[in-house]
Design a protein around this motif. Sequence first.
Motif, PDB file in Angstrom:
ATOM      1  N   GLN A  67      43.532  24.535  48.663  1.00 47.22           N
ATOM      2  CA  GLN A  67      43.062  25.618  49.517  1.00 47.22           C
ATOM      3  C   GLN A  67      43.724  26.946  49.155  1.00 47.22           C
ATOM      4  OE1 GLN A  67      42.485  24.914  53.735  1.00 47.22           O
ATOM      5  NE2 GLN A  67      42.535  22.697  53.433  1.00 47.22           N
ATOM      6  N   ILE A  68      44.945  26.908  48.657  1.00 43.75           N
ATOM      7  CA  ILE A  68      45.587  28.136  48.170  1.00 43.75           C
ATOM      8  C   ILE A  68      44.815  28.686  46.972  1.00 43.75           C
ATOM      9  CG2 ILE A  68      47.633  29.066  47.021  1.00 43.75           C
ATOM     10  CD1 ILE A  68      48.210  28.722  49.872  1.00 43.75           C
ATOM     11  N   GLY A  69      44.442  27.798  46.057  1.00 50.27           N
ATOM     12  CA  GLY A  69      43.655  28.232  44.908  1.00 50.27           C
ATOM     13  C   GLY A  69      42.311  28.816  45.318  1.00 50.27           C
ATOM     14  N   GLU A  70      41.681  28.184  46.302  1.00 48.34           N
ATOM     15  CA  GLU A  70      40.400  28.697  46.797  1.00 48.34           C
ATOM     16  C   GLU A  70      40.565  30.058  47.466  1.00 48.34           C
ATOM     17  OE1 GLU A  70      39.143  25.629  49.416  1.00 48.34           O
ATOM     18  OE2 GLU A  70      38.733  24.183  47.820  1.00 48.34           O
ATOM     19  N   LEU A  71      41.688  30.253  48.128  1.00 48.63           N
ATOM     20  CA  LEU A  71      41.965  31.529  48.792  1.00 48.63           C
ATOM     21  C   LEU A  71      42.051  32.667  47.774  1.00 48.63           C
ATOM     22  CD1 LEU A  71      42.934  33.282  51.210  1.00 48.63           C
ATOM     23  CD2 LEU A  71      45.246  32.410  50.755  1.00 48.63           C
ATOM     24  N   VAL A  72      42.800  32.453  46.713  1.00 48.80           N
ATOM     25  CA  VAL A  72      42.928  33.469  45.667  1.00 48.80           C
ATOM     26  C   VAL A  72      41.560  33.753  45.039  1.00 48.80           C
ATOM     27  CG1 VAL A  72      43.897  33.942  43.382  1.00 48.80           C
ATOM     28  CG2 VAL A  72      45.351  32.998  45.196  1.00 48.80           C
ATOM     29  N   ALA A  73      40.802  32.696  44.760  1.00 51.26           N
ATOM     30  CA  ALA A  73      39.472  32.872  44.173  1.00 51.26           C
ATOM     31  C   ALA A  73      38.553  33.639  45.107  1.00 51.26           C
ATOM     32  CB  ALA A  73      38.866  31.508  43.833  1.00 51.26           C
ATOM     33  N   THR A  74      38.642  33.380  46.404  1.00 46.74           N
ATOM     34  CA  THR A  74      37.808  34.076  47.382  1.00 46.74           C
ATOM     35  C   THR A  74      38.120  35.569  47.413  1.00 46.74           C
ATOM     36  OG1 THR A  74      37.566  32.126  48.778  1.00 46.74           O
ATOM     37  CG2 THR A  74      37.250  34.262  49.843  1.00 46.74           C
ATOM     38  N   ALA A  75      39.393  35.920  47.362  1.00 42.32           N
ATOM     39  CA  ALA A  75      39.776  37.336  47.357  1.00 42.32           C
ATOM     40  C   ALA A  75      39.183  38.054  46.154  1.00 42.32           C
ATOM     41  CB  ALA A  75      41.294  37.476  47.351  1.00 42.32           C
ATOM     42  N   VAL A  76      39.254  37.416  44.995  1.00 41.24           N
ATOM     43  CA  VAL A  76      38.733  38.029  43.770  1.00 41.24           C
ATOM     44  C   VAL A  76      37.215  38.128  43.815  1.00 41.24           C
ATOM     45  CG1 VAL A  76      38.542  37.780  41.273  1.00 41.24           C
ATOM     46  CG2 VAL A  76      40.721  37.284  42.406  1.00 41.24           C
ATOM     47  N   GLU A  77      36.571  37.067  44.293  1.00 40.96           N
ATOM     48  CA  GLU A  77      35.104  37.067  44.356  1.00 40.96           C
ATOM     49  C   GLU A  77      34.583  38.100  45.343  1.00 40.96           C
ATOM     50  OE1 GLU A  77      34.155  33.069  45.347  1.00 40.96           O
ATOM     51  OE2 GLU A  77      34.878  32.250  43.427  1.00 40.96           O
ATOM     52  N   ARG A  78      35.236  38.223  46.482  1.00 41.88           N
ATOM     53  CA  ARG A  78      34.762  39.137  47.523  1.00 41.88           C
ATOM     54  C   ARG A  78      35.076  40.595  47.211  1.00 41.88           C
ATOM     55  NH1 ARG A  78      33.561  39.108  53.097  1.00 41.88           N
ATOM     56  NH2 ARG A  78      33.098  41.270  53.672  1.00 41.88           N
ATOM     57  N   PHE A  79      36.304  40.856  46.744  1.00 40.73           N
ATOM     58  CA  PHE A  79      36.736  42.247  46.575  1.00 40.73           C
ATOM     59  C   PHE A  79      36.993  42.654  45.128  1.00 40.73           C
ATOM     60  CE2 PHE A  79      38.318  41.392  51.028  1.00 40.73           C
ATOM     61  CZ  PHE A  79      37.358  42.184  51.657  1.00 40.73           C
ATOM     62  N   GLY A  80      36.855  41.719  44.189  1.00 37.94           N
ATOM     63  CA  GLY A  80      36.920  42.068  42.769  1.00 37.94           C
ATOM     64  C   GLY A  80      38.303  42.146  42.154  1.00 37.94           C
ATOM     65  N   ALA A  81      39.341  41.820  42.915  1.00 40.62           N
ATOM     66  CA  ALA A  81      40.686  41.916  42.367  1.00 40.62           C
ATOM     67  C   ALA A  81      41.668  41.228  43.311  1.00 40.62           C
ATOM     68  CB  ALA A  81      41.091  43.383  42.180  1.00 40.62           C
ATOM     69  N   LEU A  82      42.930  41.172  42.873  1.00 38.97           N
ATOM     70  CA  LEU A  82      44.029  40.760  43.742  1.00 38.97           C
ATOM     71  C   LEU A  82      45.270  41.493  43.255  1.00 38.97           C
ATOM     72  CD1 LEU A  82      45.331  39.175  45.996  1.00 38.97           C
ATOM     73  CD2 LEU A  82      45.627  37.244  44.434  1.00 38.97           C
ATOM     74  N   ASP A  83      45.755  42.410  44.069  1.00 39.01           N
ATOM     75  CA  ASP A  83      46.889  43.247  43.693  1.00 39.01           C
ATOM     76  C   ASP A  83      48.176  42.862  44.421  1.00 39.01           C
ATOM     77  OD1 ASP A  83      45.337  45.315  42.068  1.00 39.01           O
ATOM     78  OD2 ASP A  83      44.292  45.402  44.001  1.00 39.01           O
ATOM     79  N   VAL A  84      48.040  42.349  45.649  1.00 34.87           N
ATOM     80  CA  VAL A  84      49.206  42.037  46.471  1.00 34.87           C
ATOM     81  C   VAL A  84      48.997  40.673  47.132  1.00 34.87           C
ATOM     82  CG1 VAL A  84      50.696  42.767  48.369  1.00 34.87           C
ATOM     83  CG2 VAL A  84      49.519  44.500  46.973  1.00 34.87           C
ATOM     84  N   MET A  85      49.977  39.798  46.976  1.00 34.11           N
ATOM     85  CA  MET A  85      49.940  38.489  47.621  1.00 34.11           C
ATOM     86  C   MET A  85      51.126  38.384  48.558  1.00 34.11           C
ATOM     87  SD  MET A  85      48.306  35.534  47.703  1.00 34.11           S
ATOM     88  CE  MET A  85      48.533  33.854  48.263  1.00 34.11           C
ATOM     89  N   VAL A  86      50.859  38.203  49.851  1.00 35.69           N
ATOM     90  CA  VAL A  86      51.929  38.057  50.833  1.00 35.69           C
ATOM     91  C   VAL A  86      51.926  36.613  51.338  1.00 35.69           C
ATOM     92  CG1 VAL A  86      52.931  38.873  52.987  1.00 35.69           C
ATOM     93  CG2 VAL A  86      51.663  40.470  51.527  1.00 35.69           C
ATOM     94  N   ASN A  87      52.923  35.855  50.910  1.00 35.44           N
ATOM     95  CA  ASN A  87      53.068  34.461  51.337  1.00 35.44           C
ATOM     96  C   ASN A  87      53.919  34.442  52.604  1.00 35.44           C
ATOM     97  OD1 ASN A  87      51.682  33.086  49.102  1.00 35.44           O
ATOM     98  ND2 ASN A  87      53.343  33.924  47.851  1.00 35.44           N
ATOM     99  N   ASN A  88      53.245  34.531  53.750  1.00 37.17           N
ATOM    100  CA  ASN A  88      53.919  34.702  55.027  1.00 37.17           C
ATOM    101  C   ASN A  88      53.876  33.469  55.924  1.00 37.17           C
ATOM    102  OD1 ASN A  88      54.723  36.214  57.649  1.00 37.17           O
ATOM    103  ND2 ASN A  88      52.637  35.515  58.070  1.00 37.17           N
ATOM    104  N   ALA A  89      52.873  32.635  55.787  1.00 44.73           N
ATOM    105  CA  ALA A  89      52.669  31.530  56.725  1.00 44.73           C
ATOM    106  C   ALA A  89      53.905  30.634  56.813  1.00 44.73           C
ATOM    107  CB  ALA A  89      51.457  30.697  56.307  1.00 44.73           C
ATOM    108  N   GLY A  90      54.238  30.227  58.033  1.00 44.61           N
ATOM    109  CA  GLY A  90      55.384  29.348  58.207  1.00 44.61           C
ATOM    110  C   GLY A  90      55.385  28.695  59.581  1.00 44.61           C
TER     111      GLY A  90
END
Length: 278
Positions: A67-90
């Motif tokens: 699901q982490i991999g799908e999340l990154v792919a979704t960001a790129v597909e929807r907005f065309g890039a990924l510049d900042v990743m905030v790993n906050n969940a805990g």
Amino acid sequence: MANELDGRVAVVTGGASGIGRGIVERFAAEGAKVVIADVQDELGEALASQAGPDALFHHTDVGDQEQIGELVATAVERFGALDVMVNNAGISSPLRRGLFTEDLTEFDRVMRVNLLSVMAGTRDAGRYMAEHGGGSIINLSSIGGIQAGGGVPVYRASKAAILHFTKCAAIELAHYDIRVNCIAPGNIPTPILQSSATGEDRERLERFEARIRAQMRDDRPLKRDGTPEDVAEAALYLATERSRYVTGIVLPVEGGTIAGKVMARKAGSEIPANGAPS
């Protein structure tokens, strides 16, 4: 400064509430396109709607690498890039009465959500960033990962591991112009403290939390409570070009607690007119 993240794409895990929500709101206000990852669907959808068309909620169980991999792919597909990743969940581990009563039944779950998600999120975001000019990865630890203490040992261990992993990743990914930094919040009122006190009724839970908050306040130099917005400001700095020569750091946002205990001020020790303590 305004619109410091204009045109940037960011992912914030655990973004539907607490510190994550504060980061989402700050990034959106600075012009970022933000993907909110969380398991709290109702809160996440509401926040995305509030933030506008440049925000997207994506249901994500961060303890699942796929699901982490799908999340990154979704960001790129929807907005065309990924510049900042905030790993906050805990999440927190249960608060029990001493190490001898700790059965460690939550070990796997806490480590998956708190540590594995950070490692997988850094890896998967880093893979994309390495081929697209670099980026910024921000991992959320805790004052509990820096400062030893009793209680919630699994939680503390998971947060301490994030600190070391962040530094290791910063060294490895610097070659690709990817900056990897860590924020260690403390004394921030969020629901995670309540979740550590299992089996408590509401009234006892409120008393427990009030007692812990009071102790935290007594132990820190800055007496006001921290807020998710305070952490969001730190995340904004690490996400922008203002920190372009900063990587591998751990930035505590905790009112000075780890600097040391507050010394009791004696009566009559007020600062006199010449500025020197009496």
